[in-house]
Design a protein around this motif. Structure first.
Motif, PDB file in Angstrom:
ATOM      1  N   GLY A 184      -0.388  10.919  -3.483  1.00 39.45           N
ATOM      2  CA  GLY A 184      -0.030   9.584  -3.025  1.00 39.45           C
ATOM      3  C   GLY A 184      -0.540   8.495  -3.948  1.00 39.45           C
ATOM      4  N   LYS A 185      -1.667   8.765  -4.589  1.00 37.06           N
ATOM      5  CA  LYS A 185      -2.221   7.773  -5.518  1.00 37.06           C
ATOM      6  C   LYS A 185      -1.410   7.669  -6.807  1.00 37.06           C
ATOM      7  N   GLN A 186      -0.577   8.663  -7.075  1.00 38.71           N
ATOM      8  CA  GLN A 186       0.198   8.676  -8.309  1.00 38.71           C
ATOM      9  C   GLN A 186       1.550   7.982  -8.176  1.00 38.71           C
ATOM     10  N   ILE A 187       1.871   7.509  -6.995  1.00 36.20           N
ATOM     11  CA  ILE A 187       3.173   6.881  -6.773  1.00 36.20           C
ATOM     12  C   ILE A 187       3.211   5.527  -7.468  1.00 36.20           C
TER      13      ILE A 187
ATOM     14  N   ALA B  97       0.829  -1.193   0.000  1.00 40.00           N
ATOM     15  CA  ALA B  97       0.000   0.000   0.000  1.00 40.00           C
ATOM     16  C   ALA B  97       0.870   1.251   0.000  1.00 40.00           C
ATOM     17  N   VAL B  98       0.223   2.383  -0.205  1.00 40.31           N
ATOM     18  CA  VAL B  98       0.930   3.657  -0.243  1.00 40.31           C
ATOM     19  C   VAL B  98       1.564   3.953   1.109  1.00 40.31           C
ATOM     20  N   GLU B  99       0.951   3.527   2.187  1.00 34.68           N
ATOM     21  CA  GLU B  99       1.470   3.788   3.523  1.00 34.68           C
ATOM     22  C   GLU B  99       2.796   3.068   3.784  1.00 34.68           C
ATOM     23  N   ASP B 100       3.067   2.010   3.035  1.00 33.89           N
ATOM     24  CA  ASP B 100       4.308   1.257   3.207  1.00 33.89           C
ATOM     25  C   ASP B 100       5.531   2.039   2.710  1.00 33.89           C
ATOM     26  N   VAL B 101       5.307   3.031   1.866  1.00 33.22           N
ATOM     27  CA  VAL B 101       6.412   3.813   1.307  1.00 33.22           C
ATOM     28  C   VAL B 101       7.148   4.537   2.440  1.00 33.22           C
ATOM     29  N   ARG B 102       6.418   5.034   3.422  1.00 29.84           N
ATOM     30  CA  ARG B 102       7.046   5.749   4.545  1.00 29.84           C
ATOM     31  C   ARG B 102       7.997   4.827   5.308  1.00 29.84           C
ATOM     32  N   GLY B 103       7.583   3.607   5.564  1.00 26.99           N
ATOM     33  CA  GLY B 103       8.447   2.645   6.262  1.00 26.99           C
ATOM     34  C   GLY B 103       9.682   2.286   5.453  1.00 26.99           C
ATOM     35  N   MET B 104       9.481   2.127   4.140  1.00 24.17           N
ATOM     36  CA  MET B 104      10.625   1.809   3.287  1.00 24.17           C
ATOM     37  C   MET B 104      11.625   2.960   3.273  1.00 24.17           C
ATOM     38  N   ALA B 105      11.135   4.190   3.193  1.00 20.55           N
ATOM     39  CA  ALA B 105      12.020   5.356   3.165  1.00 20.55           C
ATOM     40  C   ALA B 105      12.756   5.509   4.494  1.00 20.55           C
ATOM     41  N   ASP B 106      12.063   5.255   5.593  1.00 15.90           N
ATOM     42  CA  ASP B 106      12.710   5.351   6.907  1.00 15.90           C
ATOM     43  C   ASP B 106      13.799   4.298   7.063  1.00 15.90           C
ATOM     44  N   GLU B 107      13.539   3.089   6.560  1.00 16.57           N
ATOM     45  CA  GLU B 107      14.543   2.031   6.645  1.00 16.57           C
ATOM     46  C   GLU B 107      15.796   2.390   5.846  1.00 16.57           C
ATOM     47  N   VAL B 108      15.603   2.899   4.639  1.00 18.66           N
ATOM     48  CA  VAL B 108      16.742   3.277   3.800  1.00 18.66           C
ATOM     49  C   VAL B 108      17.503   4.439   4.446  1.00 18.66           C
ATOM     50  N   ALA B 109      16.783   5.404   5.007  1.00 15.36           N
ATOM     51  CA  ALA B 109      17.440   6.549   5.647  1.00 15.36           C
ATOM     52  C   ALA B 109      18.261   6.101   6.851  1.00 15.36           C
ATOM     53  N   SER B 110      17.729   5.188   7.657  1.00 18.63           N
ATOM     54  CA  SER B 110      18.487   4.712   8.822  1.00 18.63           C
ATOM     55  C   SER B 110      19.711   3.905   8.386  1.00 18.63           C
ATOM     56  N   LEU B 111      19.591   3.109   7.322  1.00 21.23           N
ATOM     57  CA  LEU B 111      20.749   2.375   6.813  1.00 21.23           C
ATOM     58  C   LEU B 111      21.811   3.327   6.273  1.00 21.23           C
ATOM     59  N   MET B 112      21.386   4.373   5.578  1.00 22.04           N
ATOM     60  CA  MET B 112      22.351   5.351   5.077  1.00 22.04           C
ATOM     61  C   MET B 112      23.038   6.062   6.232  1.00 22.04           C
ATOM     62  N   GLY B 113      22.280   6.386   7.265  1.00 18.40           N
ATOM     63  CA  GLY B 113      22.870   7.036   8.428  1.00 18.40           C
ATOM     64  C   GLY B 113      23.862   6.137   9.138  1.00 18.40           C
ATOM     65  N   THR B 114      23.549   4.858   9.217  1.00 16.66           N
ATOM     66  CA  THR B 114      24.438   3.905   9.876  1.00 16.66           C
ATOM     67  C   THR B 114      25.704   3.670   9.064  1.00 16.66           C
TER      68      THR B 114
ATOM     69  N   ALA C  89       8.723  10.050  -3.320  1.00 19.68           N
ATOM     70  CA  ALA C  89       7.515   9.280  -3.034  1.00 19.68           C
ATOM     71  C   ALA C  89       7.144   9.395  -1.563  1.00 19.68           C
ATOM     72  N   ASP C  90       8.147   9.433  -0.698  1.00 24.84           N
ATOM     73  CA  ASP C  90       7.897   9.588   0.741  1.00 24.84           C
ATOM     74  C   ASP C  90       7.230  10.927   1.028  1.00 24.84           C
ATOM     75  N   GLN C  91       7.638  11.964   0.332  1.00 24.60           N
ATOM     76  CA  GLN C  91       7.022  13.274   0.540  1.00 24.60           C
ATOM     77  C   GLN C  91       5.613  13.336  -0.044  1.00 24.60           C
ATOM     78  N   ARG C  92       5.355  12.574  -1.082  1.00 22.75           N
ATOM     79  CA  ARG C  92       4.019  12.555  -1.700  1.00 22.75           C
ATOM     80  C   ARG C  92       2.996  11.789  -0.871  1.00 22.75           C
ATOM     81  N   VAL C  93       3.438  10.914  -0.001  1.00 25.95           N
ATOM     82  CA  VAL C  93       2.518  10.079   0.776  1.00 25.95           C
ATOM     83  C   VAL C  93       1.593  10.926   1.639  1.00 25.95           C
ATOM     84  N   ASP C  94       2.082  12.068   2.117  1.00 26.18           N
ATOM     85  CA  ASP C  94       1.283  12.913   3.001  1.00 26.18           C
ATOM     86  C   ASP C  94       0.080  13.535   2.287  1.00 26.18           C
ATOM     87  N   GLN C  95       0.148  13.657   0.979  1.00 25.76           N
ATOM     88  CA  GLN C  95      -0.931  14.293   0.216  1.00 25.76           C
ATOM     89  C   GLN C  95      -1.714  13.210  -0.522  1.00 25.76           C
ATOM     90  N   PRO C  96      -2.971  13.022  -0.167  1.00 29.47           N
ATOM     91  CA  PRO C  96      -3.748  11.897  -0.716  1.00 29.47           C
ATOM     92  C   PRO C  96      -3.801  11.829  -2.240  1.00 29.47           C
TER      93      PRO C  96
END
Length: 127
Positions: free
Chosen positions: A67-70, A2-19, A57-64
């Motif tokens: 978000g449908k265009q992702i 779902a579109v809501e999963d994009v936020r989790g994927m982006a957070d995971e990638v950001a934390s891996l990049m930070g690490t 895509a993570d920034q688009r998730v907040d706008q309904p």
């Protein structure tokens, strides 16, 4: 997926990049768009494009409506490619770091045991 999963994927990638690459203070987390701006240059060109797409895509998730265009399939493949690359980065350095920590712990243990043994000998009067 779902579109809501994009936020989790982006957070995971950001934390891996930070690490892997740094750029985040200890105990803090950063947005993927911030991490791409700070440390995106450490990624190969193709993965840098994928990270930029996932950040957008993570920034688009907040706008309904947006978000449908992702493109969820591309977001999923970008996430998969980034995670597989970032998990492989620095394996040798992490192994060396673990070995160094183990060696330091063993050395500290030997120093403490030696100190206790010397203290016991001094107390008995044998030394």
């Amino acid at each position: 997926m779902a579109v809501e999963d994009v936020r989790g994927m982006a957070d995971e990638v950001a934390s891996l990049m930070g690490t892997r690459f740094g750029g985040v203070r200890r105990g803090r987390s950063a947005d993927l768009s911030v991490m791409v701006r700070r440390r995106g240059g450490a990624l190969p060109r193709k993965l840098r494009r994928e990270a930029a797409f996932l950040a957008e895509a993570d920034q688009r998730v907040d706008q309904p409506r947006l978000g449908k265009q992702i493109d969820l399939a591309r977001a999923h493949s970008a996430h998969r490619a980034l995670v597989s690359h970032l998990n492989g980065v620095g394996k040798g350095a992490r192994w060396r770091e673990r070995a160094l920590h183990l060696g330091a712990a063993l050395a500290l243990g030997l120093v403490v045991i030696g100190g206790v043994a010397i203290w016991i000998l001094v107390e008995r009067g044998s030394l």
